[in-house]
Write an enzyme that holds these catalytic residues in place. Structure first.
Site, PDB file in Angstrom:
ATOM      1  N   MET A  22       0.919  -1.014  -0.086  1.00 38.30           N
ATOM      2  CA  MET A  22       0.154   0.008   0.000  1.00 38.30           C
ATOM      3  C   MET A  22       0.853   1.094  -0.008  1.00 38.30           C
ATOM      4  SD  MET A  22      -3.020  -1.112   2.635  1.00 38.30           S
ATOM      5  CE  MET A  22      -1.948  -1.410   3.856  1.00 38.30           C
ATOM      6  N   GLY A  78       2.670   4.158   4.924  1.00 36.12           N
ATOM      7  CA  GLY A  78       3.221   3.100   4.244  1.00 36.12           C
ATOM      8  C   GLY A  78       3.091   1.826   4.762  1.00 36.12           C
ATOM      9  N   SER A  79       2.641   0.667   3.963  1.00 37.55           N
ATOM     10  CA  SER A  79       2.594  -0.847   4.662  1.00 37.55           C
ATOM     11  C   SER A  79       2.000  -1.674   3.775  1.00 37.55           C
ATOM     12  CB  SER A  79       1.463  -0.727   5.831  1.00 37.55           C
ATOM     13  OG  SER A  79       0.433   0.175   5.429  1.00 37.55           O
ATOM     14  N   ARG A  80       2.113  -3.052   4.127  1.00 36.40           N
ATOM     15  CA  ARG A  80       1.764  -4.116   3.361  1.00 36.40           C
ATOM     16  C   ARG A  80       0.757  -4.972   3.962  1.00 36.40           C
ATOM     17  NH1 ARG A  80       6.626  -8.033   2.639  1.00 36.40           N
ATOM     18  NH2 ARG A  80       5.679  -9.805   3.183  1.00 36.40           N
TER      19      ARG A  80
END
Length: 208
Positions: free
Chosen positions: A85, A171-173
């Site tokens: 993301m 920000g991440s996953r």
């Protein structure tokens, strides 16, 4: 609509901005204070965009799984789809399939870039959703900026496909496992939307 769990960030940003705006006005527009106030307004605006949580009409079905996150598919391996993301994406995560949350596993960790292989050691939160096709794991992985994963659901909650289950700040996953009864329908590099994009469909030989 603003994402649940973002209120402290927005309140702090707006309050600090308002304070500097008042000080700037009280000092007849002292350049330094005016600059800080303008930067604060810009950051607050960016946060409002980042923490948006738009309503989406979710078409539910037992014959497919939908993306748990907005972003780009960065890897597909061992029946696991990894979605990164970016800052401009909506960061609210949704259930890819209907079922009951049997377990939530939180692990502390580092804050490496979420697209790196070493991010496997990052802070994470794992939902195990027990569906009619078996367990589906949805893993929220914090990124280099993120410092807290927000959970909306609890153990033993029954969730509907497309229901909001949590959020990762900045920000991440998100990784999601696909049961063997499904064929993966997305490819690496493809952009996906939470609650909208079909990421896997039931195999033709599967009996209902």
């Amino acid at each position: 609509m603003i994402a649940k769990g973002s209120e402290p960030w927005l309140f702090t940003a707006a309050s600090v901005t308002a304070l500097f705006a008042i000080l700037s006005r009280a000092t007849d527009g002292l350049p330094f204070l005016n600059y800080i106030a303008n930067v604060g307004m810009a950051l607050t605006f960016v946060m409002v965009i980042f923490f948006r949580d738009p309503e989406r009409k979710v078409e539910t079905s037992d014959t497919y799984m939908i993306s748990p996150a907005d972003g780009t598919v960065i890897d597909i391996r061992d029946r696991k789809i990894c979605i990164f993301m970016f800052l401009q994406n909506v960061h609210v995560n949704r259930a890819p399939i209907s079922g009951k949350i049997s377990e939530i596993i939180y692990k502390k960790g580092g804050y490496l870039p979420a697209f790196c292989k070493d991010s496997e050691r990052n802070e994470r939160n794992e939902f195990i959703i027990h569906s009619k096709y078996g367990d589906v794991r949805v893993t929220q992985i914090a990124g280099i900026i993120a410092r807290r994963i927000v959970t909306y659901s609890n153990v033993n909650d029954t969730v509907e496909q497309g229901q909001r289950i949590g959020m990762i700040r900045f920000g991440s996953r998100v990784d999601v496992t696909i049961p063997h009864d499904f064929d993966i329908t997305v490819e690496k590099g493809e952009r996906v939307l939470a609650g909208k994009t079909i990421i896997a469909t039931i195999k033709n030989d599967r009996d209902f």
